[in-house]
Write a protein that holds these residues in place. Structure first.
Motif, short mmCIF file in Angstrom:
data_model
loop_
_atom_site.label_atom_id
_atom_site.label_comp_id
_atom_site.label_asym_id
_atom_site.label_seq_id
_atom_site.Cartn_x
_atom_site.Cartn_y
_atom_site.Cartn_z
N MET A 99 0.82 -1.18 0.00
CA MET A 99 0.00 0.00 0.00
C MET A 99 0.87 1.26 0.00
O MET A 99 2.05 1.20 0.24
N PHE A 100 0.20 2.34 -0.22
CA PHE A 100 0.87 3.64 -0.20
C PHE A 100 0.70 4.31 1.15
O PHE A 100 -0.30 4.09 1.84
N SER A 101 1.67 5.13 1.49
CA SER A 101 1.51 5.98 2.67
C SER A 101 0.36 6.95 2.38
O SER A 101 0.15 7.34 1.24
N LYS B 158 6.27 -3.29 -2.33
CA LYS B 158 7.40 -3.53 -3.23
C LYS B 158 7.67 -5.02 -3.38
O LYS B 158 7.95 -5.50 -4.47
N GLU B 159 7.57 -5.77 -2.29
CA GLU B 159 7.76 -7.21 -2.36
C GLU B 159 6.68 -7.87 -3.21
O GLU B 159 6.95 -8.77 -4.00
N ASN C 294 7.41 -7.25 -6.79
CA ASN C 294 8.49 -8.12 -7.24
C ASN C 294 7.92 -9.44 -7.77
O ASN C 294 8.37 -9.96 -8.79
N LYS C 295 6.93 -9.98 -7.09
CA LYS C 295 6.27 -11.21 -7.53
C LYS C 295 5.51 -10.99 -8.83
O LYS C 295 5.53 -11.83 -9.72
N VAL C 296 4.83 -9.86 -8.93
CA VAL C 296 4.12 -9.52 -10.18
C VAL C 296 5.11 -9.38 -11.32
O VAL C 296 4.88 -9.90 -12.42
#
Length: 71
Positions: free
Chosen positions: A1-3, A14-15, A18-20
């Motif tokens: 999510m975003f801040s 971000k993790e 990475n999978k996407v």
């Protein structure tokens, strides 16, 4: 999510991206569409800008992970 009120991504997001990215690299004919959303900031224009920045941040991260920007 975003801040909140930001286009800064969390480490968990971000993790996940990475999978996407790995899936997209493995399937180069797969195309995706990225769209943004926003918290209610103050005005519709500000919301639109934040939505755009968030979508571009996701695209940027995917490209950094090796996804073709056209994909």
């Amino acid at each position: 999510m975003f801040s909140r009120y930001s286009s800064r991504l969390s480490l968990a997001m971000k993790e996940g991206l990475n999978k996407v990215a790995a899936e997209l690299i493995e399937n180069p004919t797969l195309l995706i569409q990225i769209s943004g959303h926003s918290d209610f900031v103050e005005t519709k224009d500000q919301d639109t800008i934040l939505s755009y920045k968030r979508a571009m941040k996701v695209k940027s991260i995917l490209v950094q992970y090796g996804v073709r920007k056209e994909q």
